[in-house]
Design a protein around this motif. Structure first.
Motif, mmCIF file in Angstrom:
data_model
loop_
_atom_site.group_PDB
_atom_site.id
_atom_site.type_symbol
_atom_site.label_atom_id
_atom_site.label_comp_id
_atom_site.label_asym_id
_atom_site.label_seq_id
_atom_site.Cartn_x
_atom_site.Cartn_y
_atom_site.Cartn_z
ATOM 1 N N PRO A 178 0.890 -1.124 0.161
ATOM 2 C CA PRO A 178 0.027 0.025 0.022
ATOM 3 C C PRO A 178 0.797 1.312 0.140
ATOM 4 O O PRO A 178 1.846 1.390 0.589
ATOM 5 N N ARG A 179 0.336 2.195 -0.456
ATOM 6 C CA ARG A 179 1.049 3.844 -0.201
ATOM 7 C C ARG A 179 0.945 4.311 0.965
ATOM 8 O O ARG A 179 1.663 5.020 1.343
ATOM 9 N N GLN A 180 -0.106 3.927 1.644
ATOM 10 C CA GLN A 180 -0.456 4.449 2.928
ATOM 11 C C GLN A 180 0.232 3.373 4.089
ATOM 12 O O GLN A 180 -0.071 2.360 3.761
ATOM 13 N N ASN B 173 3.076 -2.259 -6.307
ATOM 14 C CA ASN B 173 2.567 -0.976 -5.683
ATOM 15 C C ASN B 173 1.328 -1.362 -5.884
ATOM 16 O O ASN B 173 0.662 -1.684 -6.579
ATOM 17 N N GLU B 174 0.578 -0.685 -4.884
ATOM 18 C CA GLU B 174 -1.012 -0.640 -4.692
ATOM 19 C C GLU B 174 -1.712 0.045 -6.169
ATOM 20 O O GLU B 174 -2.380 -0.238 -6.715
ATOM 21 N N ASP B 175 -0.869 1.254 -6.330
ATOM 22 C CA ASP B 175 -1.507 2.044 -7.735
ATOM 23 C C ASP B 175 -0.904 1.504 -8.901
ATOM 24 O O ASP B 175 -1.734 1.551 -9.777
ATOM 25 N N ARG B 176 0.189 0.728 -8.864
ATOM 26 C CA ARG B 176 0.269 -0.135 -10.066
ATOM 27 C C ARG B 176 -0.560 -1.139 -10.293
ATOM 28 O O ARG B 176 -1.193 -1.379 -11.484
ATOM 29 N N TYR B 177 -1.040 -1.762 -8.983
ATOM 30 C CA TYR B 177 -1.941 -3.055 -9.360
ATOM 31 C C TYR B 177 -3.419 -2.349 -9.818
ATOM 32 O O TYR B 177 -4.077 -2.777 -10.696
ATOM 33 N N THR B 178 -3.873 -1.187 -9.254
ATOM 34 C CA THR B 178 -5.143 -0.557 -9.670
ATOM 35 C C THR B 178 -5.063 -0.204 -10.966
ATOM 36 O O THR B 178 -6.012 -0.191 -12.073
ATOM 37 N N MET B 179 -3.892 0.343 -11.662
ATOM 38 C CA MET B 179 -3.789 0.634 -13.034
ATOM 39 C C MET B 179 -4.041 -0.569 -14.137
ATOM 40 O O MET B 179 -4.363 -0.252 -15.181
ATOM 41 N N ARG B 180 -3.718 -1.725 -13.476
ATOM 42 C CA ARG B 180 -3.672 -2.885 -14.715
ATOM 43 C C ARG B 180 -5.184 -3.407 -14.585
ATOM 44 O O ARG B 180 -5.548 -3.867 -15.542
#
Length: 67
Positions: free
Chosen positions: A8-10, A59-66
């Motif tokens: 996670p980012r946080q 990373n969480e943001d990379r996972y949500t982008m895919r």
């Protein structure tokens, strides 16, 4: 409990591995960090496992982008 294993980012301290494991298994990040620190007292490859998880967990943001 989250089904995905991501960093996670946080809530990160170093790489977010412990925070990601805590989210995945429904525990607190502090508890997972404490377990990791206690495991360092035992002989083994804990640091190598941590580094491998750091590389393999997205990373969480990379996972949500895919998806």
């Amino acid at each position: 409990m989250s089904r995905r294993l991501v960093r996670p980012r946080q809530g990160r301290m170093i790489a977010g591995v412990c925070a990601g494991l805590a989210q995945r298994y429904g525990r607190s990040a502090g508890f997972i960090r404490l377990l990791f620190l206690l495991s360092l007292l035992l002989p083994g490859t804990q640091v190598i496992v941590y580094l491998v998880l750091w590389v393999l967990m997205p990373n969480e943001d990379r996972y949500t982008m895919r998806y």
